[in-house]
Design a protein around this motif. Structure first.
Motif, PDB file in Angstrom:
ATOM      1  N   LYS A   5       0.861  -1.173   0.000  1.00 47.56           N
ATOM      2  CA  LYS A   5       0.000   0.000   0.000  1.00 47.56           C
ATOM      3  C   LYS A   5       0.897   1.222   0.000  1.00 47.56           C
ATOM      4  CE  LYS A   5      -0.936   0.639   4.933  1.00 47.56           C
ATOM      5  NZ  LYS A   5      -2.033   0.805   5.899  1.00 47.56           N
ATOM      6  N   ILE A   6       0.300   2.387  -0.182  1.00 50.76           N
ATOM      7  CA  ILE A   6       1.050   3.642  -0.262  1.00 50.76           C
ATOM      8  C   ILE A   6       0.860   4.444   1.020  1.00 50.76           C
ATOM      9  CG2 ILE A   6       1.258   5.857  -1.483  1.00 50.76           C
ATOM     10  CD1 ILE A   6       2.176   3.570  -3.227  1.00 50.76           C
ATOM     11  N   ASP A   7       1.970   4.948   1.554  1.00 52.43           N
ATOM     12  CA  ASP A   7       1.902   5.916   2.642  1.00 52.43           C
ATOM     13  C   ASP A   7       1.635   7.264   1.976  1.00 52.43           C
ATOM     14  OD1 ASP A   7       2.389   7.887   4.544  1.00 52.43           O
ATOM     15  OD2 ASP A   7       4.021   6.757   5.476  1.00 52.43           O
ATOM     16  N   THR A  23      -0.437  -2.077 -12.983  1.00 51.02           N
ATOM     17  CA  THR A  23      -1.559  -2.899 -12.516  1.00 51.02           C
ATOM     18  C   THR A  23      -1.730  -2.819 -11.005  1.00 51.02           C
ATOM     19  OG1 THR A  23      -0.218  -4.901 -12.306  1.00 51.02           O
ATOM     20  CG2 THR A  23      -1.326  -4.525 -14.437  1.00 51.02           C
ATOM     21  N   LEU A  24      -0.722  -2.284 -10.322  1.00 47.52           N
ATOM     22  CA  LEU A  24      -0.769  -2.189  -8.856  1.00 47.52           C
ATOM     23  C   LEU A  24      -1.136  -0.803  -8.356  1.00 47.52           C
ATOM     24  CD1 LEU A  24       2.413  -4.232  -7.898  1.00 47.52           C
ATOM     25  CD2 LEU A  24       0.026  -4.951  -7.702  1.00 47.52           C
ATOM     26  N   THR A  35      -2.979   1.887  -4.002  1.00 50.60           N
ATOM     27  CA  THR A  35      -3.036   0.559  -4.606  1.00 50.60           C
ATOM     28  C   THR A  35      -4.422   0.345  -5.194  1.00 50.60           C
ATOM     29  OG1 THR A  35      -3.571  -0.439  -2.472  1.00 50.60           O
ATOM     30  CG2 THR A  35      -1.270  -0.503  -3.146  1.00 50.60           C
ATOM     31  N   VAL A  36      -4.446  -0.156  -6.406  1.00 51.71           N
ATOM     32  CA  VAL A  36      -5.679  -0.294  -7.167  1.00 51.71           C
ATOM     33  C   VAL A  36      -6.579  -1.405  -6.635  1.00 51.71           C
ATOM     34  CG1 VAL A  36      -6.597  -0.834  -9.454  1.00 51.71           C
ATOM     35  CG2 VAL A  36      -4.562   0.578  -9.243  1.00 51.71           C
ATOM     36  N   LYS A  37      -6.015  -2.564  -6.360  1.00 49.56           N
ATOM     37  CA  LYS A  37      -6.817  -3.758  -6.094  1.00 49.56           C
ATOM     38  C   LYS A  37      -7.636  -3.709  -4.815  1.00 49.56           C
ATOM     39  CE  LYS A  37      -3.852  -6.624  -8.822  1.00 49.56           C
ATOM     40  NZ  LYS A  37      -3.103  -7.845  -8.928  1.00 49.56           N
ATOM     41  N   ASN A  40      -5.984   0.846  -1.522  1.00 49.90           N
ATOM     42  CA  ASN A  40      -4.895   1.217  -0.616  1.00 49.90           C
ATOM     43  C   ASN A  40      -5.028   0.651   0.804  1.00 49.90           C
ATOM     44  OD1 ASN A  40      -2.379   2.628  -0.916  1.00 49.90           O
ATOM     45  ND2 ASN A  40      -3.066   3.942   0.740  1.00 49.90           N
ATOM     46  N   LYS A  41      -5.653  -0.486   0.936  1.00 54.55           N
ATOM     47  CA  LYS A  41      -5.774  -1.114   2.254  1.00 54.55           C
ATOM     48  C   LYS A  41      -4.627  -2.081   2.554  1.00 54.55           C
ATOM     49  CE  LYS A  41     -10.783  -0.650   2.554  1.00 54.55           C
ATOM     50  NZ  LYS A  41     -10.993   0.156   1.373  1.00 54.55           N
ATOM     51  N   GLY A  42      -3.970  -2.600   1.514  1.00 63.10           N
ATOM     52  CA  GLY A  42      -2.874  -3.542   1.730  1.00 63.10           C
ATOM     53  C   GLY A  42      -3.340  -4.909   2.180  1.00 63.10           C
ATOM     54  N   LEU A  43      -4.505  -5.319   1.715  1.00 62.89           N
ATOM     55  CA  LEU A  43      -5.087  -6.593   2.133  1.00 62.89           C
ATOM     56  C   LEU A  43      -5.058  -7.657   1.039  1.00 62.89           C
ATOM     57  CD1 LEU A  43      -8.202  -5.178   4.014  1.00 62.89           C
ATOM     58  CD2 LEU A  43      -5.991  -5.855   4.985  1.00 62.89           C
ATOM     59  N   VAL A  44      -4.824  -7.241  -0.210  1.00 61.31           N
ATOM     60  CA  VAL A  44      -4.782  -8.168  -1.342  1.00 61.31           C
ATOM     61  C   VAL A  44      -3.319  -8.409  -1.712  1.00 61.31           C
ATOM     62  CG1 VAL A  44      -5.433  -8.492  -3.761  1.00 61.31           C
ATOM     63  CG2 VAL A  44      -7.015  -7.370  -2.180  1.00 61.31           C
TER      64      VAL A  44
END
Length: 81
Positions: A5-7, A23-24, A35-37, A40-44
């Motif tokens: 994810k992005i800070d 794609t990210l 993050t696209v998927k 931006n939660k960083g869960l995928v």
């Protein structure tokens, strides 16, 4: 396996993450990356076919705004409890 994810506080909208890993990563209306998927939660997890692009983006980010983890990031909802 990596999660990313992005800070957003560190992002300077330089464009490298989207250039190397389109794609990210994408940009919001203010030009800040996310993050696209998973919004931006960083869960995928980053898919195997995206690992090389992810590594290039991660190592190229001039401010260290691209975060990575081997486990999913804590959700903001969990952090506020």
């Amino acid at each position: 396996m990596y999660y990313t994810k992005i800070d957003k506080e560190k992002c300077i909208a330089c464009g490298l993450c989207q250039l190397y890993a389109p794609t990210l990563y994408e940009y919001d209306q203010n030009g800040i990356a996310y993050t696209v998927k998973d919004d931006n939660k960083g869960l995928v997890p980053v898919e195997e076919k995206e690992i090389n692009d992810f590594r290039k983006a991660y190592t190229s980010c001039p401010t260290g705004a691209i975060l990575r983890s081997t486990t999913p990031f804590e959700s903001e909802e969990n952090n506020s409890k």
